[in-house]
Write a protein that holds these residues in place. Structure first.
Motif, PDB file in Angstrom:
ATOM      1  N   ASN A 138      20.482  -6.494  15.256  1.00  0.00           N
ATOM      2  CA  ASN A 138      20.918  -5.790  16.593  1.00  0.00           C
ATOM      3  C   ASN A 138      19.779  -6.379  17.586  1.00  0.00           C
ATOM      4  O   ASN A 138      19.158  -5.744  18.491  1.00  0.00           O
ATOM      5  CB  ASN A 138      20.698  -4.249  16.736  1.00  0.00           C
ATOM      6  CG  ASN A 138      21.369  -3.627  15.413  1.00  0.00           C
ATOM      7  OD1 ASN A 138      22.541  -4.210  15.140  1.00  0.00           O
ATOM      8  ND2 ASN A 138      20.976  -2.644  14.774  1.00  0.00           N
ATOM      9  N   TYR A 181      15.236  -4.764  19.296  1.00  0.00           N
ATOM     10  CA  TYR A 181      15.910  -5.163  17.848  1.00  0.00           C
ATOM     11  C   TYR A 181      15.477  -4.113  17.201  1.00  0.00           C
ATOM     12  O   TYR A 181      14.464  -3.217  17.266  1.00  0.00           O
ATOM     13  CB  TYR A 181      15.132  -6.493  17.390  1.00  0.00           C
ATOM     14  CG  TYR A 181      13.712  -6.501  17.408  1.00  0.00           C
ATOM     15  CD1 TYR A 181      12.943  -6.483  16.248  1.00  0.00           C
ATOM     16  CD2 TYR A 181      12.860  -6.901  18.423  1.00  0.00           C
ATOM     17  CE1 TYR A 181      11.569  -6.372  16.098  1.00  0.00           C
ATOM     18  CE2 TYR A 181      11.425  -7.048  18.463  1.00  0.00           C
ATOM     19  CZ  TYR A 181      10.805  -6.704  17.254  1.00  0.00           C
ATOM     20  OH  TYR A 181       9.655  -6.535  17.216  1.00  0.00           O
ATOM     21  N   SER A 182      15.903  -4.303  15.674  1.00  0.00           N
ATOM     22  CA  SER A 182      15.624  -3.100  14.732  1.00  0.00           C
ATOM     23  C   SER A 182      14.972  -4.172  13.674  1.00  0.00           C
ATOM     24  O   SER A 182      15.284  -5.045  13.329  1.00  0.00           O
ATOM     25  CB  SER A 182      17.063  -2.894  13.808  1.00  0.00           C
ATOM     26  OG  SER A 182      17.503  -1.881  14.886  1.00  0.00           O
ATOM     27  N   LYS A 224      11.677  -0.120  11.406  1.00  0.00           N
ATOM     28  CA  LYS A 224      11.757   0.626  12.562  1.00  0.00           C
ATOM     29  C   LYS A 224      13.123   0.459  13.429  1.00  0.00           C
ATOM     30  O   LYS A 224      13.637  -0.864  13.445  1.00  0.00           O
ATOM     31  CB  LYS A 224      10.784   0.077  13.448  1.00  0.00           C
ATOM     32  CG  LYS A 224       9.128   0.578  12.956  1.00  0.00           C
ATOM     33  CD  LYS A 224       8.206  -0.094  13.827  1.00  0.00           C
ATOM     34  CE  LYS A 224       6.847   0.446  13.462  1.00  0.00           C
ATOM     35  NZ  LYS A 224       5.829   0.086  14.372  1.00  0.00           N
ATOM     36  N   ALA A 225      13.814   1.417  13.623  1.00  0.00           N
ATOM     37  CA  ALA A 225      14.861   1.150  14.367  1.00  0.00           C
ATOM     38  C   ALA A 225      15.183   0.547  15.575  1.00  0.00           C
ATOM     39  O   ALA A 225      16.242   0.003  16.084  1.00  0.00           O
ATOM     40  CB  ALA A 225      16.034   2.629  14.253  1.00  0.00           C
ATOM     41  N   PHE A 226      14.057   0.690  16.337  1.00  0.00           N
ATOM     42  CA  PHE A 226      13.901   0.289  17.621  1.00  0.00           C
ATOM     43  C   PHE A 226      12.598  -0.462  18.095  1.00  0.00           C
ATOM     44  O   PHE A 226      11.604   0.388  18.001  1.00  0.00           O
ATOM     45  CB  PHE A 226      14.140   1.258  18.673  1.00  0.00           C
ATOM     46  CG  PHE A 226      14.172   0.798  20.276  1.00  0.00           C
ATOM     47  CD1 PHE A 226      15.422   0.083  20.613  1.00  0.00           C
ATOM     48  CD2 PHE A 226      13.354   0.976  21.059  1.00  0.00           C
ATOM     49  CE1 PHE A 226      15.679  -0.282  21.903  1.00  0.00           C
ATOM     50  CE2 PHE A 226      13.138   0.597  22.337  1.00  0.00           C
ATOM     51  CZ  PHE A 226      14.324  -0.212  22.838  1.00  0.00           C
ATOM     52  N   SER A 247      27.273  -2.116  12.187  1.00  0.00           N
ATOM     53  CA  SER A 247      26.274  -2.320  11.388  1.00  0.00           C
ATOM     54  C   SER A 247      26.668  -3.170  10.155  1.00  0.00           C
ATOM     55  O   SER A 247      25.775  -3.547   9.445  1.00  0.00           O
ATOM     56  CB  SER A 247      25.802  -1.066  10.652  1.00  0.00           C
ATOM     57  OG  SER A 247      26.905  -0.517  10.236  1.00  0.00           O
TER      58      SER A 247
END
Length: 371
Positions: free
Chosen positions: A106, A193-194, A200-202, A51
């Motif tokens: 990510n 992606y985030s 939103k993490a995913f 991260s």
């Protein structure tokens, strides 16, 4: 620095912001503790959390440019060459402008062919970061799957992935069919992606790439400008990589020859674009950067003073499609600054977004520089 990299908390003890980075500025070589470049890369790789990004800044001509580039690649950051003291604030401004405009993290692109389609996907080149070939069924030619870790994305940025595929021969087409263009699905694409803006993490989006197969070929054949520009980008980064390796071995003339080959090839491709009535600001950027690198290999003194650093920086800039060139932004010479303003829109250096523009303008004003 390693303690900062390993930290899982902010300076105030609170959970860290989603965008976390370490900025490393150095004016020399490692001369205390771990000094071996390979060992340093291994050490940072083991300490760096996924991260946290790492940006490196090399001041003056006495630093190890390629080591700083490797470290920044590991940390999904960028390497900045700061030739003059006045450029320090500009380098940090460009970097912070990017970090303040992160919209996604990510990002992973998955490419997958369909079993039985007859479509095969060539291995992706090393230019792409962290390419992973995902195991599939034993008959791998029937079903291929590859993943690319694209890291993060700033506002206004884009990422281009150039694919080379082999299509099956078209058979059993009637005479009537020969006058009809056929859309052929070739690759299924999935992006995860985030979403930083939406917290939103995913997130996931997917779609299918298709190619239009013409019943009859039209004449003349006009190449697709976007595809040609990506080919030119690859030619540029590959030539710079070869030139750097040759120059580091003491073969400056060979390095210039590698760059000249790319210059000739891109010039030829640019002529094809112009025949189609189009222009390519990106192509002009590639040519300008290649010419600069070629000139900086004229002598060992020039190469050591700034040629090595500029070569490494330009290559990473075009590989990552992200700005890191701040030297011309400080120049008081109008012609030099004009040469720097050669982006797609023609108003800012390559790959630079509005947030970076704003931060750079503030840095120039605080340093006493005025447009």
């Amino acid at each position: 620095v390693l303690n900062e990299i390993k930290s899982r908390k902010g300076a105030d003890g609170e959970p860290p912001h989603p965008v976390q980075s370490v900025l490393l500025l150095t004016d020399g070589l490692a001369n205390h503790g771990v000094t071996n470049p390979d060992a340093l890369v291994k050490l940072v790789k083991g300490a760096l959390a996924p991260s946290i990004s790492l940006f490196t800044f090399g001041y003056g001509s006495g630093h190890h440019a390629d080591l700083l580039r490797q470290l920044s690649d590991l940390g999904r950051g960028m390497y900045y060459f700061v030739q003059h003291v006045d450029g320090v604030s500009l380098a940090f401004a460009d970097c912070l402008g990017g970090l303040l405009s992160v919209v996604a993290q990510n990002i992973v692109l998955t490419l997958e062919t369909t079993a039985g389609s007859g479509v095969t996907l060539n291995p992706l080149p090393d230019t792409y970061k962290r390419v992973k070939t995902v195991p599939t069924a034993p008959s791998s030619m029937e079903h291929q799957r590859q993943q690319i870790d694209l890291g993060d994305l700033y506002g206004e940025e884009q990422r281009d992935v150039l694919l080379q595929v082999h299509l099956p021969k078209m058979t059993d087409r009637t005479e009537k069919d020969m006058d009809t263009d056929t859309a052929t699905p070739i690759v299924r694409c999935t992006v995860t992606y985030s979403n930083i803006l939406a917290a939103k993490a995913f997130c996931q989006t997917e779609g299918t790439l298709e190619i239009i197969r013409a019943g009859t070929l039209k004449s003349p054949q006009i190449p697709d400008k976007d595809v040609v520009e990506q080919k030119m980008r690859f030619l540029t980064t590959e030539a710079m990589a070869a030139a750097h390796q040759q120059a580091e071995s003491g073969h400056l003339a060979a390095g210039q020859a590698s760059l000249q080959t790319a210059l000739d090839s891109i010039t030829h491709k640019m002529e094809g674009i112009k025949k189609g009535g189009l222009d390519s600001a990106s192509g002009e950027t590639f040519l300008a950067d290649l010419r600069e690198c070629h000139a900086n290999l004229a002598s060992t003194r020039m190469y050591r003073a700034k040629g090595q650093q500029r070569l490494v920086g330009h290559r990473q800039c075009h590989m990552n499609q992200r700005s890191n060139n701040i030297e011309m932004s400080w120049s008081n010479d109008d012609d030099t600054r004009a040469a720097c303003k050669r982006s797609v829109g023609g108003t800012r250096p390559s790959y630079q977004n509005k947030k970076k523009d704003s931060m750079m303008a503030k840095a120039r004003r605080s340093s006493g520089y005025h447009e």
